[in-house]
Design a protein around this motif. Structure first.
Motif, PDB file in Angstrom:
ATOM      1  N   ASN A 141       0.871  -1.171   0.000  1.00  0.00           N
ATOM      2  CA  ASN A 141       0.000   0.000   0.000  1.00  0.00           C
ATOM      3  C   ASN A 141       0.910   1.224   0.000  1.00  0.00           C
ATOM      4  O   ASN A 141       1.583   1.514   0.991  1.00  0.00           O
ATOM      5  N   TYR A 148      -7.688  -3.804  -1.859  1.00  0.00           N
ATOM      6  CA  TYR A 148      -7.584  -2.761  -0.849  1.00  0.00           C
ATOM      7  C   TYR A 148      -8.890  -2.777  -0.058  1.00  0.00           C
ATOM      8  O   TYR A 148      -9.889  -2.188  -0.454  1.00  0.00           O
ATOM      9  N   ASP A 175      -3.836  -4.899   1.224  1.00  0.00           N
ATOM     10  CA  ASP A 175      -4.052  -4.286   2.529  1.00  0.00           C
ATOM     11  C   ASP A 175      -5.432  -4.737   2.985  1.00  0.00           C
ATOM     12  O   ASP A 175      -6.447  -4.264   2.498  1.00  0.00           O
ATOM     13  N   ASN A 221      -6.589  -4.440   6.067  1.00  0.00           N
ATOM     14  CA  ASN A 221      -7.080  -3.600   7.161  1.00  0.00           C
ATOM     15  C   ASN A 221      -7.635  -4.426   8.319  1.00  0.00           C
ATOM     16  O   ASN A 221      -8.594  -4.028   8.995  1.00  0.00           O
ATOM     17  N   TRP A 241       2.319  -1.943   9.075  1.00  0.00           N
ATOM     18  CA  TRP A 241       1.764  -0.587   9.070  1.00  0.00           C
ATOM     19  C   TRP A 241       2.054   0.087  10.396  1.00  0.00           C
ATOM     20  O   TRP A 241       1.952  -0.536  11.457  1.00  0.00           O
ATOM     21  N   ASP A 295      -1.193  -6.164   6.243  1.00  0.00           N
ATOM     22  CA  ASP A 295      -0.961  -6.440   4.821  1.00  0.00           C
ATOM     23  C   ASP A 295      -0.585  -7.908   4.680  1.00  0.00           C
ATOM     24  O   ASP A 295       0.368  -8.371   5.314  1.00  0.00           O
ATOM     25  N   HIS A 318       2.790   2.135   5.111  1.00  0.00           N
ATOM     26  CA  HIS A 318       2.875   0.678   4.996  1.00  0.00           C
ATOM     27  C   HIS A 318       4.243   0.262   4.464  1.00  0.00           C
ATOM     28  O   HIS A 318       4.902   1.025   3.754  1.00  0.00           O
TER      29      HIS A 318
END
Length: 260
Positions: free
Chosen positions: A7, A108, A149, A151, A201, A218, A248
């Motif tokens: 990312n 993403y 990514d 999250n 991250w 990630d 990241h």
């Protein structure tokens, strides 16, 4: 073969760093998230000069994903056909390898903002639709890698003790990620013994990187056929120490296969 995900938090800002990193490493496939640029601004020529084919989908200011490959990319699908969405968060493509067709999905995944936010509900819906999409793709492609990514930090060991938030680590989010594993996908990073407190991250605020107060969000998920050929997976923290870095770091998985 080395497959990476990164990312970059604005390809416009970070392009020189991405080009330098690719020039210094033998990366065969790179999945990029948060392009933050419209399609017309994507620097295809710059990547072609380094020998990469590229497919991408972008939008102004937010989101955007791309796949770079040293082999030709085919059968491109933009976004999730099962989930109409104006946000550009998903792209899939296939390349030919010595192990057969390799399907690569660059994702993403939504952040979710906070547990009481509509964005959190959107995140869970988006993940449920991703699960359906991946399940259908697995019937077509036994060699499949989902890079991106996510999250979501899968376990407590993927979260620094100083992290005080509730988003990215809530039970429902982790269940959503585990549902992908339930389809037969493996977290390549956890195939190997790893040092403690390794993250991908770090918040720009409060010297997050200097204090190593990060999260591992990630991931590169692999089907069994690819997991069996995975010989290493690591997080490259070096680019996070650049001037004006992405928040990241790249994650790189090495597979004992090559392009056909």
């Amino acid at each position: 073969m080395k497959i990476a995900t990164w990312n970059v938090n604005s390809l416009t800002v970070r392009l020189p760093q991405v080009l330098a990193w690719l020039d210094q490493h033998s990366i065969d496939i790179l999945c990029i998230q948060e392009l933050k640029q419209v399609n017309e601004k994507f620097p295809r020529d710059a990547f072609q000069e380094l020998g990469y084919d590229a497919v991408w989908t972008g939008q102004k200011t937010y989101n955007g994903v791309a796949i770079l490959s040293r082999s030709s990319l085919q059968d491109v699908v933009i976004n999730n056909p099962l989930y109409p969405d104006t946000q550009q968060r998903l792209i899939s493509a296939t390349c030919e390898t010595t192990a057969g067709p390799l399907r690569v999905i660059c994702a993403y995944c939504p952040n979710g903002s906070s547990l009481d936010s509509e964005k959190y509900l959107y995140k869970l819906e988006w993940y449920a639709a991703l699960n359906q999409f991946v399940e259908a793709q697995l019937k077509l492609f036994p060699n499949l890698a989902i890079c991106g990514d996510y999250n979501i930090a899968p376990e407590d060991r993927d979260v620094h003790a100083k992290y005080t938030g509730d988003i990215l680590i809530s039970p429902k989010e982790r269940e959503a990620l585990q549902s992908l594993s339930g389809l037969g996908l493996t977290d390549s990073f956890r195939l190997f013994e790893q040092d403690e407190k390794l993250f991908s991250w770090w918040d720009y605020r409060m010297m997050g990187f200097r204090r190593n107060a990060g999260l591992r969000i990630d991931h590169i998920l692999l089907t069994p056929s690819l997991a069996a050929q995975c010989t290493a997976c690591e997080i490259d923290k070096v680019p996070r120490g650049n001037e004006q870095p992405s928040d990241h770091a790249p994650v790189v998985a090495t597979l004992s296969m090559s392009f056909a």
